[in-house]
Structure formats: C-alpha cells, structure tokens
Design a protein around this motif. Structure first.
Motif, mmCIF file in Angstrom:
data_model
loop_
_atom_site.group_PDB
_atom_site.id
_atom_site.type_symbol
_atom_site.label_atom_id
_atom_site.label_comp_id
_atom_site.label_asym_id
_atom_site.label_seq_id
_atom_site.Cartn_x
_atom_site.Cartn_y
_atom_site.Cartn_z
ATOM 1 N N THR A 1 42.080 36.687 52.962
ATOM 2 C CA THR A 1 42.144 36.251 51.698
ATOM 3 C C THR A 1 42.818 36.685 49.793
ATOM 4 O O THR A 1 43.529 36.012 48.947
ATOM 5 N N GLY A 2 42.463 37.752 49.892
ATOM 6 C CA GLY A 2 42.719 38.653 49.354
ATOM 7 C C GLY A 2 44.360 38.894 49.067
ATOM 8 O O GLY A 2 45.366 39.252 48.552
ATOM 9 N N TYR A 3 45.174 38.638 50.314
ATOM 10 C CA TYR A 3 46.849 39.105 50.422
ATOM 11 C C TYR A 3 47.682 38.145 49.094
ATOM 12 O O TYR A 3 48.623 38.793 49.049
ATOM 13 N N VAL A 4 47.087 36.683 48.490
ATOM 14 C CA VAL A 4 47.874 36.347 47.931
ATOM 15 C C VAL A 4 47.689 36.955 46.602
ATOM 16 O O VAL A 4 48.651 36.706 46.044
ATOM 17 N N PHE A 5 47.038 38.009 45.984
ATOM 18 C CA PHE A 5 47.128 38.716 45.296
ATOM 19 C C PHE A 5 48.207 39.448 45.111
ATOM 20 O O PHE A 5 49.068 40.056 44.246
ATOM 21 N N GLU A 6 49.359 40.088 46.369
ATOM 22 C CA GLU A 6 50.479 40.942 46.164
ATOM 23 C C GLU A 6 52.004 39.570 45.437
ATOM 24 O O GLU A 6 52.245 39.965 45.025
ATOM 25 N N ALA A 7 51.222 38.415 45.821
ATOM 26 C CA ALA A 7 52.290 37.830 45.362
ATOM 27 C C ALA A 7 52.550 37.246 43.969
ATOM 28 O O ALA A 7 53.217 36.635 43.395
ATOM 29 N N ALA A 8 50.718 37.008 43.927
ATOM 30 C CA ALA A 8 50.112 36.505 42.163
ATOM 31 C C ALA A 8 50.348 36.762 40.956
ATOM 32 O O ALA A 8 50.134 36.484 39.906
ATOM 33 N N ALA A 9 49.493 38.220 41.231
ATOM 34 C CA ALA A 9 48.526 38.950 40.170
ATOM 35 C C ALA A 9 49.415 40.292 39.716
ATOM 36 O O ALA A 9 50.122 40.918 40.658
ATOM 37 N N ASN A 10 48.876 41.118 39.080
ATOM 38 C CA ASN A 10 49.141 42.401 38.519
ATOM 39 C C ASN A 10 48.942 43.311 38.955
ATOM 40 O O ASN A 10 49.026 44.389 39.058
ATOM 41 N N LEU A 11 48.211 43.364 40.600
ATOM 42 C CA LEU A 11 47.574 44.723 41.751
ATOM 43 C C LEU A 11 47.409 43.779 42.505
ATOM 44 O O LEU A 11 46.737 43.147 42.666
ATOM 45 N N THR A 12 47.510 44.747 44.103
ATOM 46 C CA THR A 12 46.489 44.056 44.839
ATOM 47 C C THR A 12 45.321 44.453 45.226
ATOM 48 O O THR A 12 44.721 45.571 44.176
ATOM 49 N N GLU A 13 44.687 43.900 46.217
ATOM 50 C CA GLU A 13 43.087 43.775 46.329
ATOM 51 C C GLU A 13 42.948 45.639 47.498
ATOM 52 O O GLU A 13 42.157 46.149 47.090
ATOM 53 N N PHE A 14 44.384 45.410 47.965
ATOM 54 C CA PHE A 14 44.138 48.001 49.254
ATOM 55 C C PHE A 14 44.385 48.354 47.255
ATOM 56 O O PHE A 14 43.666 49.523 47.469
ATOM 57 N N ASP A 15 45.251 48.186 45.971
ATOM 58 C CA ASP A 15 45.248 49.007 45.318
ATOM 59 C C ASP A 15 43.858 49.001 44.686
ATOM 60 O O ASP A 15 43.454 50.322 43.912
ATOM 61 N N GLN A 16 43.155 48.342 44.893
ATOM 62 C CA GLN A 16 42.084 48.447 43.710
ATOM 63 C C GLN A 16 40.767 48.562 44.890
ATOM 64 O O GLN A 16 39.910 49.364 44.325
ATOM 65 N N HIS A 17 40.745 48.675 45.777
ATOM 66 C CA HIS A 17 39.781 48.988 46.653
ATOM 67 C C HIS A 17 39.603 50.962 46.736
ATOM 68 O O HIS A 17 39.433 51.560 46.858
ATOM 69 N N LEU A 18 41.834 50.970 46.513
ATOM 70 C CA LEU A 18 41.609 52.423 47.080
ATOM 71 C C LEU A 18 41.061 53.457 46.004
ATOM 72 O O LEU A 18 40.882 54.198 45.573
ATOM 73 N N ARG A 19 41.378 52.570 44.401
ATOM 74 C CA ARG A 19 41.611 53.233 43.243
ATOM 75 C C ARG A 19 39.805 53.526 42.910
ATOM 76 O O ARG A 19 39.213 54.532 42.476
ATOM 77 N N ALA A 20 38.944 52.511 43.888
ATOM 78 C CA ALA A 20 37.610 52.510 43.962
ATOM 79 C C ALA A 20 37.202 53.730 44.624
ATOM 80 O O ALA A 20 36.183 54.854 44.591
ATOM 81 N N ILE A 21 37.459 53.804 46.208
ATOM 82 C CA ILE A 21 37.598 55.163 46.448
ATOM 83 C C ILE A 21 37.926 56.455 46.178
ATOM 84 O O ILE A 21 36.926 57.358 46.352
ATOM 85 N N ALA A 22 39.380 56.095 45.451
ATOM 86 C CA ALA A 22 39.231 57.094 45.300
ATOM 87 C C ALA A 22 38.638 58.098 43.585
ATOM 88 O O ALA A 22 39.489 59.094 43.495
ATOM 89 N N GLY A 23 37.212 57.338 43.471
ATOM 90 C CA GLY A 23 37.398 57.331 41.726
ATOM 91 C C GLY A 23 37.804 56.972 40.708
ATOM 92 O O GLY A 23 37.603 57.939 39.702
#
Length: 391
Positions: free
Chosen positions: A277-299
């Motif tokens: 369901t988060g795939y939609v943010f690649e087309a709709a938002a300023n960042l993707t769920e994968f960007d945010q996921h790895l930001r959290a993982i990377a500290g």
C-alpha cells in the motif's frame, strides 16, 4: 537502542525475495550505501542489483554468518522472512527491525493478544483445535467466518470460508495441520492503511492515510489522498501512535483498518516491513516508504511526508499482462513498475501501475473503463466522490 548511524560507503545487507527486496537495494545504493543481498536464487532482481551477493538457503548457517559479518546492518524486506534467520543474523551484526514484532505478527494468536493489549477493535475470533471447537464457536462468531492457521506462513490453500453450517465439515482435513483461529468476516465499507516509521529512539513519523481496495486480502488499488472524515482519521492516527509506543522495532510498518457503515473501526493487521500500500507514495509524495525505512535503519532524522499530487496504484497479475500490453500503447499517464519475480503463476502479482491526476475519482474511473480489474469484486464497489480528502 543507541543511535547508530550508517554513512555513505558503509555496507548494508538485504534479505528476502519479495518485490520489496530490489526496491530496498536500489534505494540504499542511491543513498550511497554499499549493498549486499542474500538469497537462494542468484538470478533474482535483488541479488542482480546489489554491489555483492551471497547465494545460500535459510539453513546455511556458515553463509548467513559470513554475510552478517560483511554488513554493518541488515534489513529484511517483508513480513514473510523467517524469524529464526533474523535472530541468527542478529548474533553477528545489527538488525534494527529486530525479530519481536515480526514474530508477533506471523502468529495470529500473538497478534490478537497484542491488539487486545492496546484495547483496539478486532474481528471476533476463537481458537480452534478440533472440529468440535468450530461447531461450538460458530454461535458466538456467526456467519460468514473464516478458518485460518495460527501461523500465517501456512495460510496458502489452508483457509476455509464458512458461510453455512454445511461448510463446517470441510474443515476436518485442515485441522490436521495444527491450531487454527475462527474469525468473523467483518462487513466493511472502506479499507484504510497508515504507514508509520519508527526511529532508533522510538519516535514515530506517519505518512498520510491511504485508502485501499483489496481482493482476498491482497491490495489491488491504493490511493491518496484518502476520503476519510476527521474523527476516523484521528482514531487511525491514535492507534498508529499506540502501536509505535509498544513495539521494539526500527523502520516502517503498516497498520491497516476496516471501516463499517456504522462508523466502527477495526484493526485488520500490522505489517512490520515496507508494504504494497505504500508504493503509492513514490508517485504521490515527496519521499517513498523505502526512503523513510532506510533513514530509520541508518539512524538519520525521519522526514515529514507530504502529498504532492493525487495518485492511484493498481496491481496487475501475470494473467492481466496481455491487457496491460494494450494499455502500454494507449495511456500516457500510466507509469509501469515490473517486479521481475521468478516462477510466477497466473494469479501472482507481477507489477503495478501508478497514475497521477487532479483528483482521485477520474483516475479510478479511467481504470474501471479498461475493464482490466472488473472481475475483482471489491474493486467494483462504489468509488469516492472526492467530497472529503483529509489525510
């Protein structure tokens, strides 16, 4: 957990074989990280895209250990990854997502115990060990209901929808596999999801609420902004915040909900990983769920997600590929993503389209007009009228 930062040039490992794995590899490489991928199939998309690959099974402890020791941290791609593998890897390197939430959400009884601890609405259910339990529980659960294995990994081909008493006898063979739950099927009007990122200090950052249409528990169409009133949106956000407070997890996770015609909200499930369901943010938002996921993982500090344009994603299966090839030549506003997964059957999802527009209803109408998804019962339901677009 102490805040541990990954810098460009550091090595992150990706495990898993879903479409998410390749997306995680691609996103991590964009961030400047060196990426390794582990899996049994060296021709998989994730292993092909990674800077280095390790080919091995979930039972190959020597290869798993060597892979872990080659990475500053490891991320898993989906809620189907083995918790025993995650626990093993965590002995040799950091796995910020951990195994607690994953283990809890793979076991339907543990999952429901967690929901009950949070005091949220869930579908009525009963624990089932033998056929007598089904007959005794059906009075309180009611029809229709569904019999599901406790362990979600066993679900394929082992679930049974019970619509009348005559259906109960069909459960006899299934119960030989182990413990089940019998769960009421909620009659719902709308389905919502919220993607939340949790950082290493336990802080949460939510994406805007998405609205979804599913078939057989599989998201088929997802869009933002969602049509959701303020009270419902507030309760969804409150529950997501409570989940964030009560889990030991770093990264993005999804909480999905049913909304009934009377306005009751039921928690459907939690996915402790990036979600379709988060795939939609690649087309709709300023960042993707994968960007945010790895930001959290990377500290790194969590970014704030904002909708830039209304958008819809729609999944397509192998059987729908001929129809998609026709639309490939016709639709200037359709953007295709193919997952390149191996050994797919006709009903397996092989990719999705993303469509942007000025508002949601014309996009959904355009998708309906193609007839590609007309066989999907829930997708034929009424579409939003764009009167309310809170997030």
């Amino acid at each position: 957990m102490a805040n541990t930062v990954l810098y460009p040039g550091d090595t992150i490992g990706v495990i898993g074989n879903s479409a998410n794995a390749a997306m995680l590899v691609t996103t991590a490489r964009k961030m400047g990280l060196r990426v390794g991928a582990y899996g049994a199939d060296e021709t998989s998309e994730a292993l092909q895209l990674a800077d280095f690959k390790a080919v091995g099974s979930n039972k190959d402890s020597d290869k798993l250990q060597h892979f872990a020791e080659s990475c500053a941290a490891i991320v898993y791609d989906s809620d189907r990854v083995s918790t025993s593998v995650v626990k093993f890897l965590a002995q040799y390197t950091r796995v910020p997502q951990g195994s607690d939430m994953l283990e809890m959400m793979q076991d339907r009884l543990l999952e429901r115990a967690f929901f009950e601890q949070l005091n949220v609405n869930i579908a009525p259910y009963a624990t089932i060990i033998n056929l007598d339990d089904v007959y005794q529980s059906i009075n309180s659960i009611g029809y229709p209901c569904v019999l599901k294995p406790i362990q979600k990994e066993w679900s394929r081909g082992r679930e049974l929808v019970i619509k009348t008493q005559t259906d109960i006898a069909k459960a006899a063979g299934l119960l030989d596999w182990g413990t089940y739950i019998l769960e009421s099927q909620i009659a719902y009007d709308r389905e919502y999801s919220i993607i939340v990122a949790r950082d290493q200090d336990g802080n949460g950052q939510a994406f805007p609420i998405t609205e979804t249409q599913s078939v057989d528990d599989r998201p088929v169409r997802t869009w933002v902004p969602a049509q959701v009133d303020d009270a419902v949106a507030g309760e969804i956000q409150r529950i997501a915040t409570e989940v964030t407070k009560h889990v030991n997890y770093v990264g993005v996770f999804e909480v999905s909900f049913y909304l009934t015609s009377s306005g009751a909200i039921y928690v459907k499930k939690i996915v402790p990983a990036p979600s379709e369901t988060g795939y939609v943010f690649e087309a709709a938002a300023n960042l993707t769920e994968f960007d945010q996921h790895l930001r959290a993982i990377a500290g790194l500090p969590l970014a704030s997600a904002h909708i830039l344009t209304p958008a819809v994603t729609a999944a397509f299966t192998t059987a729908q590929l001929p129809a998609m090839r026709t639309q490939w030549q016709l639709k200037a506003n359709w953007h295709f993503t193919f997952y390149h997964l191996k050994h797919q059957e006709d009903n397996d999802v092989m990719g999705h389209i993303a469509v942007q527009g000025d508002s949601i209803k014309p996009i959904l109408d355009q998708l309906d007009d193609t007839g590609i998804w007309s066989d999907d019962a829930s997708v034929a339901a009424a579409t939003p009228n764009d009167t309310t677009t809170n997030e």
